[in-house]
Design a protein around this motif. Sequence first.
Motif, short mmCIF file in Angstrom:
data_model
loop_
_atom_site.label_atom_id
_atom_site.label_comp_id
_atom_site.label_asym_id
_atom_site.label_seq_id
_atom_site.Cartn_x
_atom_site.Cartn_y
_atom_site.Cartn_z
N GLY A 289 -12.61 7.53 0.63
CA GLY A 289 -11.22 7.90 0.00
C GLY A 289 -10.33 6.97 -0.18
N VAL A 290 -10.66 5.71 0.54
CA VAL A 290 -9.71 4.58 0.36
C VAL A 290 -9.91 3.91 -0.85
N ARG A 291 -8.74 3.70 -1.59
CA ARG A 291 -8.79 2.90 -2.46
C ARG A 291 -8.01 1.48 -2.35
N VAL A 292 -9.02 0.59 -1.88
CA VAL A 292 -8.55 -0.78 -1.89
C VAL A 292 -9.58 -1.76 -2.65
N LEU B 121 -3.66 3.70 -1.36
CA LEU B 121 -3.76 2.94 -2.60
C LEU B 121 -3.24 1.62 -2.55
N PHE B 122 -4.01 0.46 -2.18
CA PHE B 122 -3.58 -0.77 -2.22
C PHE B 122 -3.30 -1.61 -3.73
N PHE B 123 -2.22 -2.29 -3.67
CA PHE B 123 -2.04 -2.82 -4.94
C PHE B 123 -2.80 -4.12 -5.05
N LYS C 266 -12.19 9.43 -15.19
CA LYS C 266 -11.69 8.09 -15.47
C LYS C 266 -10.76 7.53 -14.31
N ARG C 267 -11.63 7.21 -13.18
CA ARG C 267 -10.88 6.69 -11.99
C ARG C 267 -10.35 5.03 -12.30
N LEU C 268 -9.13 4.95 -12.19
CA LEU C 268 -8.81 3.84 -12.27
C LEU C 268 -8.42 2.86 -11.14
N VAL C 269 -8.87 3.29 -9.96
CA VAL C 269 -8.68 2.34 -8.92
C VAL C 269 -10.05 2.39 -7.96
N HIS C 270 -10.06 1.37 -7.08
CA HIS C 270 -11.41 1.31 -6.42
C HIS C 270 -11.38 1.74 -5.08
N THR C 271 -12.69 2.13 -4.49
CA THR C 271 -12.63 2.04 -3.16
C THR C 271 -12.85 0.68 -2.64
N VAL C 272 -12.52 0.54 -1.25
CA VAL C 272 -12.56 -0.77 -0.62
C VAL C 272 -14.22 -1.39 -0.92
N GLY D 228 0.73 -1.11 -0.01
CA GLY D 228 0.09 -0.08 0.19
C GLY D 228 1.00 1.35 -0.14
N LEU D 229 0.40 2.20 -0.67
CA LEU D 229 0.87 3.55 -0.76
C LEU D 229 0.24 4.71 -0.33
N ALA D 230 0.48 5.75 0.31
CA ALA D 230 -0.22 6.62 0.60
C ALA D 230 0.11 8.06 0.61
N SER D 231 -0.79 9.01 0.27
CA SER D 231 -0.76 10.20 0.29
C SER D 231 -0.97 10.73 1.67
#
Lengths: 695, 695
Positions: free
Chosen positions: B642-645, B312-314, B580-586, B304-307
């Motif tokens: 706002g979590v993208r997992v 953002l979890f891979f 065009k959001r390419l990542v998902h919330t949990v 996981g990386l974070a601002s």
Amino acid sequence: MRLDDLLGRAVLVFDGAMGTMLQARGLPAGACPDLWNLERPDAVVAVHREYVAAGAQIIETNTFGATPARLAHYGLADKCHAITVAGVRCAREAAEGRALVAGSMGPLGALVEPLGELTFDEAYAQFAAQARAFAEARPDFIIVETIADLNELRAAVLACKDHAPSIRIIAQITIDPSGRAFTGTDPETAGLVLQSLGADVIGFNCSVGPDLLVDAVARMARVVRVPISVQPNAGLPLLTPDGTTRFPMGPEEFAAYGPKLVAAGASLVGGCCGTTPEHIRRLRAAVEEMKPTGQPGPLSETLGLASRTRSLFFVEQNLPVVIGERINPTGRKLLTRDIKEGAFARVRDEAKKQVAAGAAVLDVNVGVPLIDEPAAMAQAVRVIQGAVDVPLCLDSPNADALEAGLKACVGKPLVNSFSLEEGRAEAVLPVAKRYGAAVLGLTIDERGIPASAQQRLEIARRLVAAAEAYGIPRHDVVIDPLALTAGAQQAEARETLRAIQWITDELGVRTSLGVSNVSFGLPNRPFLNAVYLTMAVTMGLSMAIMNPLEERMMDTVRALRLFLNRDRNARVYMQEVGPKRLVHTVEEALKIAAGEGRAASPGAAGIPAAKGTSAADDTSAADGARAADGARAADDTSAADGVRVAADTPATAGTPVADGTPASTAPALAAATAPAPDAGVPGPDPAGDALGRRL
Amino acid sequence: MRLDDLLGRAVLVFDGAMGTMLQARGLPAGACPDLWNLERPDAVVAVHREYVAAGAQIIETNTFGATPARLAHYGLADKCHAITVAGVRCAREAAEGRALVAGSMGPLGALVEPLGELTFDEAYAQFAAQARAFAEARPDFIIVETIADLNELRAAVLACKDHAPSIRIIAQITIDPSGRAFTGTDPETAGLVLQSLGADVIGFNCSVGPDLLVDAVARMARVVRVPISVQPNAGLPLLTPDGTTRFPMGPEEFAAYGPKLVAAGASLVGGCCGTTPEHIRRLRAAVEEMKPTGQPGPLSETLGLASRTRSLFFVEQNLPVVIGERINPTGRKLLTRDIKEGAFARVRDEAKKQVAAGAAVLDVNVGVPLIDEPAAMAQAVRVIQGAVDVPLCLDSPNADALEAGLKACVGKPLVNSFSLEEGRAEAVLPVAKRYGAAVLGLTIDERGIPASAQQRLEIARRLVAAAEAYGIPRHDVVIDPLALTAGAQQAEARETLRAIQWITDELGVRTSLGVSNVSFGLPNRPFLNAVYLTMAVTMGLSMAIMNPLEERMMDTVRALRLFLNRDRNARVYMQEVGPKRLVHTVEEALKIAAGEGRAASPGAAGIPAAKGTSAADDTSAADGARAADGARAADDTSAADGVRVAADTPATAGTPVADGTPASTAPALAAATAPAPDAGVPGPDPAGDALGRRL
Ligand SMILES: [Zn+2]
Ligand SMILES: [Zn+2]
Ligand SMILES: [Zn+2]
């Protein structure tokens, strides 16, 4: 051990010429030699005895011209049966159990369509008549020989299989000094097609001397697993001033080629025109101590398709194979109308355009409602084979249409398709087996198309088993795991990709896919199709049924072949050579494999960006130039050989061969299939790497 | 068993408020509570004794405001050490071995840059002063608490690790009723960043009541493997008519939330403002019989990386992650000039444009010759973090520049890069570990870049081992197997692709690639790059360092996500939704996983083209609509969380969960990581399927 148990395990020696020997015993020029089986059996037996005494282990009956059509020249058409049976009787009497008897079956003397007037069915009927006589007289073999037309050979082999099913078949093609039959068929194609048709021994006879057959034997040996036979003439015939024919090669010179022919892969050797008992005696002595190489050809377990003249082997270097999909009336009004009206100019045109664009195989679908589809399929096959020289994929849900196409198709086609739907395998597989075709199985069972990759794999197992149950070898089965519409079945687009990998890894068979369906209903379809094709090929897809006229798709194929290191030095991608040929000759592929062995070895690996490797870089640039030269040289010869094969087979290869492997002999090809211990690019699982494990 | 051995294995109870208790014992309003450690230790000890008597198993020292900066308000800046040491002495005296002692360390009362005037180094120095006192006094823990600014928390944790390295750290963030810190940090991000920094226990305290912390605990529990602590206030404070503050929640009501907090994942519970010994007595009784869930979070072994605000979890559903490469002066004159002049408007602009185009991470490279690269890197990080909220990838060959960027970066960045080149791992890894960053390792060793996939794999093993030797967990290591130029190293383009698969399968780590190098010197580079990216992602590539402003590349990413079933109902591809959001919330990812379990189950698999499945088709259309609604609902909440997992972790997941799984709790997430026995898409190797085995 009985003599016929030695087939393939020992070198066996045939007899030599019969006609000249009978002439020496008084047969008048212009008389029917075969009739002597009835009229002068003593003379026939005497000649046979000379050959047996000389050491021949298989003697051929004096029935070369005893088909009704040939006998008709002498007004003897009704004597086929009697002459043939008497011929076997003479040989058996002479053999006295010391030699096997092969019932000779020669050419009809008239060309079969499309080269001549004789229909395939008429040719078949001629050979069937003689085959029925052999079935009664029971020689150890029927030897179909001295035939240059692959289609005529097909008719003969099929007739023997049908009418003398328990007698082994030796099928021999006759080639020119160019190395091909005068109809264009090359040695690999003859081997591939005749083996698929069920010949038990395959080889060459007549027309040229042994010197010109060593290379042909070696080439055929790459692709067959059955024994190879070869009966050269005593050299190329010379016309003498007095108008007679003279064969220049004496017994000693002739026999000296025996060991070379055996080393090249032959395990049955003998003589044809101009050879005598002395030739045979010397030949027997020359090979007496030799063993056949005994190796199945390195490409004999690899899927191969063929036109009349050329073969395409599905080795890694040639993947993905592009199958042109455009000969299909679905949704095309003009093509539908033409096929309905029996006009095939548009079909011919589509064939030429697709091949020019890079299609290596053409799908043929003439499914127009309310027409005579079998007749249309046969006609389409004839028209296409008259226009282009690539193998065909016969595509119909109608088993009768497939059978008509199979009968018309000269070469080894792919049958598209069978499945586990009710009755489909039972209708398609026996016909495909009969005509020596490869088969494409769709992962559909009684319940339809399954959802998951796992279920697709399970159906694929059953498809392979079904084909094997009908005698079709596993490597001649292609599985299509069916690309569905990603818009409607999104999860299944991924399942299909997984299935490609699992089917390839577990079953070791080639896979095919029609990719365009995946984008149905979504925007920017050509783009999506190209992405999906890329994913599928990366997962191991072997062939794509697609539109080769779509530049984006063909560009994608070329880029894939570049990144998969199947387009040496990016020659095709860079368009440095004229035609965008996407498959390799065997020589090219061997050079690629050898060159890669160098480039990838740790010592020569050049990485300009990395420190300390600039010297290695220079080396690899030099290697590259050398390899390019080699490839160009191979190009020049490819017009003559025309075989499209590559070095590694799916069953055993994958690791590039080491440097220094000779590039034009069967042993070299065999070496290419064994893992090279010092190659630079070993995987954790070299065996599993055979199909590249996707790459 | 000693009390501190129970950490994480039993539920432990903290004490409650201190300040109000001291006021009840005569501490004047406006006086310094911490000074009573020196002046009225009897009163401090008495309060501690009340809590111990009430059942508190960990008591906090009266040192919450004893940093020099806070004490300066009372003219006591020089008393930090004495007050802190005395605070620990009071607590130890009261505990009498029946409770553990946690040394309290509160906020500085001034905001750290960029939110306020205090520099990071100044904040660090404040916490370091108190940490040194704790190092001498030796409480069982240092508890950093009631801090809302993630950057201030970073300074405190780093100071404790540096100056009291043998004392365990509890780090607690304070969140609003919205569920985030007022600075925007969400619970997952707090958990991810504080755990990476080395906190031994992570949690929440103050500001809100226990009712508003149950969900925050559950969300944090998804991502951490360390114990979670939580000390709510006695409800949200109410201002009374007489101007005082009243906490509305009585002991019984407060204690009733104890079991809910433990069920959500907390294993240490206690009270903050407004709580009394009676609150703690009831709380202890309520959780006495409970065990902590004891499960590491399902995403705790996932990269996981974070601002500052988002994580953002891979997970598979978010792959491939696009890392924007454009903040890099190489070959860009204007950007070079700006960085040299210290002007960062262009950097800010590139950051915004790339994120708008779909970059989920930004690479930051300020490598201009002859500048103060550390200063430029720190400034670039500050500017970019002020403009966008995606995680960063700090990219430099200069270890000092990396360290400056790491110090400046609020969140969890990726360090680009280390290798096995002389001294590189030793320079980069300790700094990355100190700041809690993930690390990107290049497959380069002492001899440079190797030629083969096998050698790349061997280097990757050593890279992972090197990171682990410095305490960086394996899942925080990303391997870049280096895409070389296909024109010059054609075989290696394929070796890199193989390496992606082998490294993923064997090491279970994520992979990264800068693809554009592959096409150097070849025609039609953007096309080739897109094809190579497609191949790499199909082989399992997790992230691509690329130009998100190239439409073709982003279209390719969107198509890949469509075909890999990571873009549910093709929403992003079809552009039905705005960005065009390419990542998902949990929540989205959970719905996708649950919906896929339905769609892929054999019963519901609808294939329009196949017979007998039209009824199933209707079902799946309905499912699709439902899933789309669900996804949109999740979208609405995503602004808040706002979590993208996504649902499945690389270590254990892969098989979609079965229908009926609840979609918004931590147990549901855990369920999603266990193979569902009746799911429709089982692989032959469900365990190996975790990373999708490329898909
Ligand atoms: Zn002859
Ligand atoms: Zn509080
Ligand atoms: Zn507190």
